[in-house]
Design a protein around this motif. Structure first.
Motif, PDB file in Angstrom:
ATOM      1  N   GLU A 100      13.687  -6.844  -6.715  1.00  0.00           N
ATOM      2  CA  GLU A 100      12.427  -5.708  -7.769  1.00  0.00           C
ATOM      3  C   GLU A 100      12.059  -6.948  -8.820  1.00  0.00           C
ATOM      4  OE1 GLU A 100       9.836  -3.415  -9.599  1.00  0.00           O
ATOM      5  OE2 GLU A 100      11.111  -2.259  -7.685  1.00  0.00           O
ATOM      6  N   VAL A 101      10.737  -7.207  -8.957  1.00  0.00           N
ATOM      7  CA  VAL A 101       9.997  -7.513 -10.096  1.00  0.00           C
ATOM      8  C   VAL A 101       8.450  -6.620 -10.869  1.00  0.00           C
ATOM      9  CG1 VAL A 101      10.716  -9.960  -8.857  1.00  0.00           C
ATOM     10  CG2 VAL A 101       7.866  -9.209  -8.700  1.00  0.00           C
ATOM     11  N   VAL A 102       8.278  -5.372 -10.160  1.00  0.00           N
ATOM     12  CA  VAL A 102       7.465  -5.076 -10.953  1.00  0.00           C
ATOM     13  C   VAL A 102       7.437  -3.625 -11.410  1.00  0.00           C
ATOM     14  CG1 VAL A 102       5.351  -3.399  -9.953  1.00  0.00           C
ATOM     15  CG2 VAL A 102       6.044  -5.372  -8.584  1.00  0.00           C
ATOM     16  N   GLY A 103       9.050  -2.953 -11.353  1.00  0.00           N
ATOM     17  CA  GLY A 103       9.456  -2.018 -12.251  1.00  0.00           C
ATOM     18  C   GLY A 103       8.277  -1.028 -12.425  1.00  0.00           C
ATOM     19  N   GLY A 104       8.555   0.080 -14.086  1.00  0.00           N
ATOM     20  CA  GLY A 104       8.161   1.089 -13.738  1.00  0.00           C
ATOM     21  C   GLY A 104       7.898   2.272 -12.212  1.00  0.00           C
ATOM     22  N   GLU A 105       6.535   2.773 -12.168  1.00  0.00           N
ATOM     23  CA  GLU A 105       6.168   3.751 -11.607  1.00  0.00           C
ATOM     24  C   GLU A 105       7.224   3.288 -10.094  1.00  0.00           C
ATOM     25  OE1 GLU A 105       2.454   5.909 -11.558  1.00  0.00           O
ATOM     26  OE2 GLU A 105       3.194   6.136 -13.253  1.00  0.00           O
ATOM     27  N   GLY A 106       7.122   2.352  -9.419  1.00  0.00           N
ATOM     28  CA  GLY A 106       7.894   1.712  -8.062  1.00  0.00           C
ATOM     29  C   GLY A 106       8.611   1.850  -8.037  1.00  0.00           C
TER      30      GLY A 106
ATOM     31  N   ALA B  20      11.536   3.911  -7.690  1.00  0.00           N
ATOM     32  CA  ALA B  20      11.883   4.262  -7.309  1.00  0.00           C
ATOM     33  C   ALA B  20      11.428   4.490  -5.984  1.00  0.00           C
ATOM     34  CB  ALA B  20      11.323   6.056  -7.590  1.00  0.00           C
ATOM     35  N   GLN B  21      10.183   3.866  -5.747  1.00  0.00           N
ATOM     36  CA  GLN B  21       9.911   3.541  -3.881  1.00  0.00           C
ATOM     37  C   GLN B  21      10.872   2.372  -4.007  1.00  0.00           C
ATOM     38  OE1 GLN B  21       5.829   3.029  -2.403  1.00  0.00           O
ATOM     39  NE2 GLN B  21       6.637   1.430  -2.596  1.00  0.00           N
ATOM     40  N   SER B  22      11.111   1.942  -4.597  1.00  0.00           N
ATOM     41  CA  SER B  22      11.751   0.426  -4.226  1.00  0.00           C
ATOM     42  C   SER B  22      13.407   1.469  -3.001  1.00  0.00           C
ATOM     43  CB  SER B  22      12.229  -0.788  -4.910  1.00  0.00           C
ATOM     44  OG  SER B  22      10.711  -1.337  -5.569  1.00  0.00           O
ATOM     45  N   LEU B  23      14.027   1.838  -4.235  1.00  0.00           N
ATOM     46  CA  LEU B  23      15.022   2.327  -4.660  1.00  0.00           C
ATOM     47  C   LEU B  23      15.574   3.498  -2.430  1.00  0.00           C
ATOM     48  CD1 LEU B  23      16.383   4.411  -7.677  1.00  0.00           C
ATOM     49  CD2 LEU B  23      17.087   1.755  -6.116  1.00  0.00           C
TER      50      LEU B  23
ATOM     51  N   THR C  72       1.024  -1.089   0.274  1.00  0.00           N
ATOM     52  CA  THR C  72       0.145   0.640  -0.205  1.00  0.00           C
ATOM     53  C   THR C  72       0.650   1.524   0.234  1.00  0.00           C
ATOM     54  OG1 THR C  72       0.212  -0.185   2.502  1.00  0.00           O
ATOM     55  CG2 THR C  72      -1.672  -1.275   1.511  1.00  0.00           C
ATOM     56  N   GLN C  73       0.213   2.197   0.259  1.00  0.00           N
ATOM     57  CA  GLN C  73       0.831   3.638   0.007  1.00  0.00           C
ATOM     58  C   GLN C  73       1.850   3.912   0.825  1.00  0.00           C
ATOM     59  OE1 GLN C  73      -1.622   7.202  -0.545  1.00  0.00           O
ATOM     60  NE2 GLN C  73      -0.297   8.153  -0.593  1.00  0.00           N
ATOM     61  N   GLY C  74       1.769   2.944   2.432  1.00  0.00           N
ATOM     62  CA  GLY C  74       2.561   3.220   3.746  1.00  0.00           C
ATOM     63  C   GLY C  74       3.887   2.017   3.410  1.00  0.00           C
ATOM     64  N   VAL C  75       3.662   2.003   2.468  1.00  0.00           N
ATOM     65  CA  VAL C  75       5.125   0.637   3.004  1.00  0.00           C
ATOM     66  C   VAL C  75       6.045   0.620   2.980  1.00  0.00           C
ATOM     67  CG1 VAL C  75       5.111   0.500   0.333  1.00  0.00           C
ATOM     68  CG2 VAL C  75       5.419  -1.578   2.101  1.00  0.00           C
ATOM     69  N   VAL C  76       6.314   1.984   2.470  1.00  0.00           N
ATOM     70  CA  VAL C  76       8.234   2.442   2.936  1.00  0.00           C
ATOM     71  C   VAL C  76       8.179   2.746   4.219  1.00  0.00           C
ATOM     72  CG1 VAL C  76      10.071   4.310   2.572  1.00  0.00           C
ATOM     73  CG2 VAL C  76       8.402   3.291   0.411  1.00  0.00           C
ATOM     74  N   ASP C  77       7.011   3.574   4.388  1.00  0.00           N
ATOM     75  CA  ASP C  77       7.459   3.841   6.401  1.00  0.00           C
ATOM     76  C   ASP C  77       7.433   2.320   7.557  1.00  0.00           C
ATOM     77  OD1 ASP C  77       7.895   5.961   5.955  1.00  0.00           O
ATOM     78  OD2 ASP C  77       5.892   7.053   6.229  1.00  0.00           O
ATOM     79  N   ALA C  78       6.481   1.298   6.393  1.00  0.00           N
ATOM     80  CA  ALA C  78       6.183   0.455   7.617  1.00  0.00           C
ATOM     81  C   ALA C  78       7.723  -0.782   6.691  1.00  0.00           C
ATOM     82  CB  ALA C  78       5.215  -0.567   6.445  1.00  0.00           C
ATOM     83  N   VAL C  79       8.246  -0.854   6.118  1.00  0.00           N
ATOM     84  CA  VAL C  79       9.763  -1.120   5.418  1.00  0.00           C
ATOM     85  C   VAL C  79      10.752  -0.875   6.853  1.00  0.00           C
ATOM     86  CG1 VAL C  79      11.364  -1.784   4.332  1.00  0.00           C
ATOM     87  CG2 VAL C  79       9.231  -2.242   3.462  1.00  0.00           C
TER      88      VAL C  79
END
Length: 322
Positions: A213-219, A221-224, A192-199
């Motif tokens: 990383e298996v999704v790519g695209g806009e996500g 940057a979030q992975s980084l 969800t949207q708050g996953v960075v903070d949760a991690v």
């Protein structure tokens, strides 16, 4: 024999059930009567002409399957007719019979079903090469798995636990998270949207050492943003089928790495394959790792199986059965 053949690039609509002559093994080849086929997202990309290798039409898709050896080509040793095997053939598995090079065949432990054997090679060898070879994972490190309830995700949880890693599983439903926890994930989070903070909270503010990383695209940057200092982001796929943007200089501050992972080149490296096989096969034989088999479809329902995978509803490996 019945086979699914593709004459042009496209989606599920281009999969055609047809009758073709039964093939005969040439030198160094093995003819296998197919019992079960593992459906990978890479097969969908291959049919669409979007995979990492060029698709030459007409073609029979299907890179991963299990079955019984029917005949051996000249020069093949160490295998025998009647033996159940799993195989990585690149293509050709969406059929009642498939030809593969002998080097691409893996003997199957007696306790594995055909469906489990078909679900094994791509996901488990990819998980091993990603974590052990490319990421050089160390016991105690945190690893985050996207789409963790899918075929690669469930395999990676099991391999990660054997390597002594701490697993954070991301998935799209509570049911999928429960599956991941049952396999050994320490932390299971909805994507969800708050996953960075949760991690960050789960890792005491540090982030993860490894991210698959298996999704790519806009996500992307979030992975980084979820990587720890000296974290390694493993690029294994792009299920979004969208371009990702990255500013390489941003990796410098945290001494982080972005590493590509593709199974195909490893298949031509005997030393690496030997190491992976030596690691994985005893775990299979002992039952310490076991493929998660998901929805099953008949061969003639291949288009429906493609749509099911594209809907993101699947858990484990989707199987086709001739």
């Amino acid at each position: 024999m019945k086979a699914i053949q593709v004459h042009r690039a496209g989606g599920p609509e281009v999969l055609e059930l047809t009758d073709l002559p039964k093939p005969h093994p040439g030198p160094g080849q093995v003819l296998v009567k197919v019992e079960a086929v593992g459906l990978n997202f890479a097969d969908i990309l291959y049919v669409a002409g979007e995979y990492l290798v060029r698709t030459r039409y007409p073609t029979i898709p299907g890179m991963e399957f299990a079955g019984v050896i029917e005949a051996l080509g000249e020069g093949v040793e160490g295998l025998h007719p009647g033996q159940r095997v799993a195989a990585l053939g690149g293509s050709g598995a969406f059929a009642e019979y498939a030809l593969v090079p002998a080097r691409s065949v893996l003997p199957v432990p007696a306790q594995m079903s055909a469906a489990e054997a078909a679900a094994f090679p791509v996901s488990y060898f990819t998980a091993y090469f990603a974590l052990a070879t490319q990421a050089r994972a160390r016991p105690g490190e945190w690893v985050l798995l996207q789409a963790a309830a899918g075929a690669l995700g469930t395999a990676s949880i099991q391999v990660a636990k054997v390597l002594g890693l701490r697993v954070i599983a991301l998935a799209s439903s509570e049911e999928k998270l429960a599956l991941c926890q049952g396999l050994g994930a320490e932390v299971a989070l909805l994507n969800t949207q708050g996953v960075v903070d949760a991690v960050k909270n789960a890792t005491e503010g540090k982030g993860v050492d490894i991210l698959m990383e298996v999704v790519g695209g806009e996500g992307f940057a979030q992975s980084l943003k979820m990587l720890a200092y000296r974290g390694r982001l493993l690029v294994i796929g792009s299920a979004s089928r969208q371009m990702a943007q990255m500013y390489p200089v941003s990796l410098m501050k945290g001494n982080q790495s972005v590493i590509g992972v593709w199974l195909t080149p490893f298949l031509s490296d005997p030393a690496e394959m030997q190491a992976a096989t030596a690691f994985l096969m005893p775990l299979v034989a002992s039952g310490q790792i076991r493929p998660v088999v998901g929805q099953r479809f008949k061969l003639e329902e291949a288009a429906e199986a493609f749509r099911f995978v594209l809907s993101r509803k699947n858990t484990g490996k989707v199987i086709l059965e001739p």
